[in-house]
Design an enzyme around this catalytic site. Structure first.
Site, mmCIF file in Angstrom:
data_model
loop_
_atom_site.group_PDB
_atom_site.id
_atom_site.type_symbol
_atom_site.label_atom_id
_atom_site.label_comp_id
_atom_site.label_asym_id
_atom_site.label_seq_id
_atom_site.Cartn_x
_atom_site.Cartn_y
_atom_site.Cartn_z
ATOM 1 N N ASN A 189 6.634 -97.107 78.116
ATOM 2 C CA ASN A 189 7.159 -96.759 76.743
ATOM 3 C C ASN A 189 8.642 -96.159 76.773
ATOM 4 O O ASN A 189 9.520 -96.837 76.979
ATOM 5 C CB ASN A 189 5.673 -96.360 76.335
ATOM 6 C CG ASN A 189 5.025 -96.997 74.933
ATOM 7 O OD1 ASN A 189 5.618 -97.173 75.004
ATOM 8 N ND2 ASN A 189 3.745 -96.455 75.292
ATOM 9 N N ASN A 218 6.598 -104.369 76.371
ATOM 10 C CA ASN A 218 6.827 -103.116 75.324
ATOM 11 C C ASN A 218 7.609 -102.690 74.811
ATOM 12 O O ASN A 218 8.573 -103.624 74.470
ATOM 13 C CB ASN A 218 5.872 -101.783 76.269
ATOM 14 C CG ASN A 218 4.848 -101.452 74.321
ATOM 15 O OD1 ASN A 218 4.314 -101.874 73.830
ATOM 16 N ND2 ASN A 218 4.511 -100.261 74.961
ATOM 17 N N GLU A 223 -4.016 -105.025 76.698
ATOM 18 C CA GLU A 223 -5.151 -104.512 76.204
ATOM 19 C C GLU A 223 -7.030 -104.916 75.876
ATOM 20 O O GLU A 223 -6.896 -106.118 74.795
ATOM 21 C CB GLU A 223 -5.150 -102.981 75.093
ATOM 22 C CG GLU A 223 -6.331 -102.348 75.141
ATOM 23 C CD GLU A 223 -5.994 -101.171 73.425
ATOM 24 O OE1 GLU A 223 -6.385 -100.346 73.796
ATOM 25 O OE2 GLU A 223 -4.506 -101.195 73.671
ATOM 26 N N ASP A 280 4.600 -91.727 73.770
ATOM 27 C CA ASP A 280 4.264 -93.488 73.609
ATOM 28 C C ASP A 280 5.966 -93.039 73.237
ATOM 29 O O ASP A 280 6.665 -93.154 74.025
ATOM 30 C CB ASP A 280 3.776 -93.347 72.094
ATOM 31 C CG ASP A 280 3.495 -94.762 72.084
ATOM 32 O OD1 ASP A 280 4.293 -95.547 71.884
ATOM 33 O OD2 ASP A 280 2.310 -94.717 71.261
ATOM 34 N N ARG A 294 2.401 -108.223 78.933
ATOM 35 C CA ARG A 294 3.536 -108.361 77.492
ATOM 36 C C ARG A 294 4.097 -107.308 78.074
ATOM 37 O O ARG A 294 4.525 -105.933 78.355
ATOM 38 C CB ARG A 294 2.536 -107.839 76.922
ATOM 39 C CG ARG A 294 2.358 -106.789 76.035
ATOM 40 C CD ARG A 294 2.041 -106.653 74.402
ATOM 41 N NE ARG A 294 1.012 -105.741 74.137
ATOM 42 C CZ ARG A 294 1.541 -104.130 73.984
ATOM 43 N NH1 ARG A 294 2.956 -104.713 74.115
ATOM 44 N NH2 ARG A 294 1.769 -103.576 73.369
ATOM 45 N N GLU A 323 5.890 -100.093 65.763
ATOM 46 C CA GLU A 323 6.605 -99.598 67.418
ATOM 47 C C GLU A 323 7.712 -100.382 66.975
ATOM 48 O O GLU A 323 8.283 -100.559 65.929
ATOM 49 C CB GLU A 323 5.833 -100.292 68.536
ATOM 50 C CG GLU A 323 5.040 -99.477 69.145
ATOM 51 C CD GLU A 323 5.255 -98.515 69.652
ATOM 52 O OE1 GLU A 323 6.369 -97.852 69.854
ATOM 53 O OE2 GLU A 323 4.746 -98.297 70.551
#
Length: 310
Positions: free
Chosen positions: A157, A106, A124, A212, A104, A20
């Site tokens: 995202n 992202n 998750e 995403d 958390r 990411e």
């Protein structure tokens, strides 16, 4: 839908669990990015293929250079933002968010003013299961102050800004939509949210396919990575229509950013996390970083913004 004429190549000699946060530095030709699961950040020389990996704790989801400070970056660690000196590995706390919540940080990215926009999501704890509405969208201002911009988010995202600095685009993956807000560059205020892309209305997109990471080109068209979709899609945010598709070798395509000569190269991250054993057998390049070059000369993006401390 117009055809995109492109070439896609794997450029990472390593494989990421959950790649990411790509950020291209035009001064060094390095692509910075992270592996959230492993807690690793990387720089990858996009011309030579050399790279270096730095190990931290799991939950590292973004890395953004600090303007004017060599080898200084902002990274995330779970619910905290931290200043990193990459030459010494020294960490200096900046601030934390979402106290008391199982979340958390992202995705995160800087706007044209140099503020860092970042969001949170529920951890998750079970595959594919997320508590809805626990996350938030924040900014870290140039003076170090953290401000709440949007609450009731599930998986914060992708982020992008229009070239005229009047529109902010944002993704909450669980909603399977891209949202557009009115945006004030000077104050960082956002308002008047509306849906500009809706995956639920796209019959060719599979049901578990979610938007995403995201970037934008110089024509103000959005490029959205599809987790479970094996592609990056170019959208017209004015109509919500698909303008082109870059198919990738990884079902778990996670994010994209522009770089290279004149910012004509699209760099794409991916993941193995969440893929079945059968999927991974059929996708040997899952979890890789890819570069995409286009035959069309008018396809290009712009500079990745760094954080600007006052």
């Amino acid at each position: 839908m117009s055809d995109l004429r492109f070439k896609l190549n794997r450029i990472s000699p390593y494989t990421l669990d959950l790649g990411e946060g790509p950020h291209y530095d035009e001064l060094t030709d390095r692509l910075y990015h992270v592996d959230i699961i492993k807690g690793e950040c990387y720089w990858l020389d996009t011309k030579t293929g050399s790279f270096e990996c730095f190990n931290f704790d799991s939950g590292l989801s973004l890395i953004v250079p600090i303007e004017g400070q060599e080898n200084k970056f902002i990274i995330s660690q779970n619910q905290s933002l931290v200043k990193l000196d990459l030459s010494t590995k020294k960490l200096e706390p900046i601030g934390s968010v979402d106290s008391g919540r199982d979340t958390r940080i992202n995705d995160g990215k800087c706007d044209p003013k140099g503020r860092l926009w970042f969001g949170t999501m529920n951890w998750e704890r079970k595959p594919g299961q997320f508590a809805r509405g626990l996350g938030n969208l924040y900014t870290l201002d140039c003076d170090g102050q953290i401000s709440l911009k949007q609450d009731n988010v599930t998986i914060s995202n992708g982020l992008a800004w229009s070239s005229d600095n009047r529109t902010f685009y944002y993704i909450d993956s669980v909603e399977r939509q891209v949202w557009a807000y009115d945006y004030d560059l000077q104050t960082g205020d956002i308002s008047n949210r509306k849906v500009c892309v809706d995956y639920k209305l796209l019959s060719s997109f599979v049901d578990n396919e979610v938007p995403d990471g995201m970037t934008i080109d110089l024509h103000d068209k959005l490029w959205v990575a599809s987790f479970n979709g094996k592609k990056v899609t170019r959208f017209d945010p004015e109509t919500g229509k698909v303008l082109g598709i870059v198919e990738t070798p990884s079902s778990k395509t996670t994010s994209a950013t522009w770089g290279g000569n004149d910012f004509r190269t699209l760099f794409v991250t991916s993941a193995t996390h969440g893929a079945s054993a059968d999927q991974l057998l059929g996708e040997p390049d899952a979890g890789a970083v890819f570069k995409v070059t286009f035959d069309q000369e008018n396809i290009r993006g712009s500079v990745n913004q760094s954080f600007k401390f006052q």
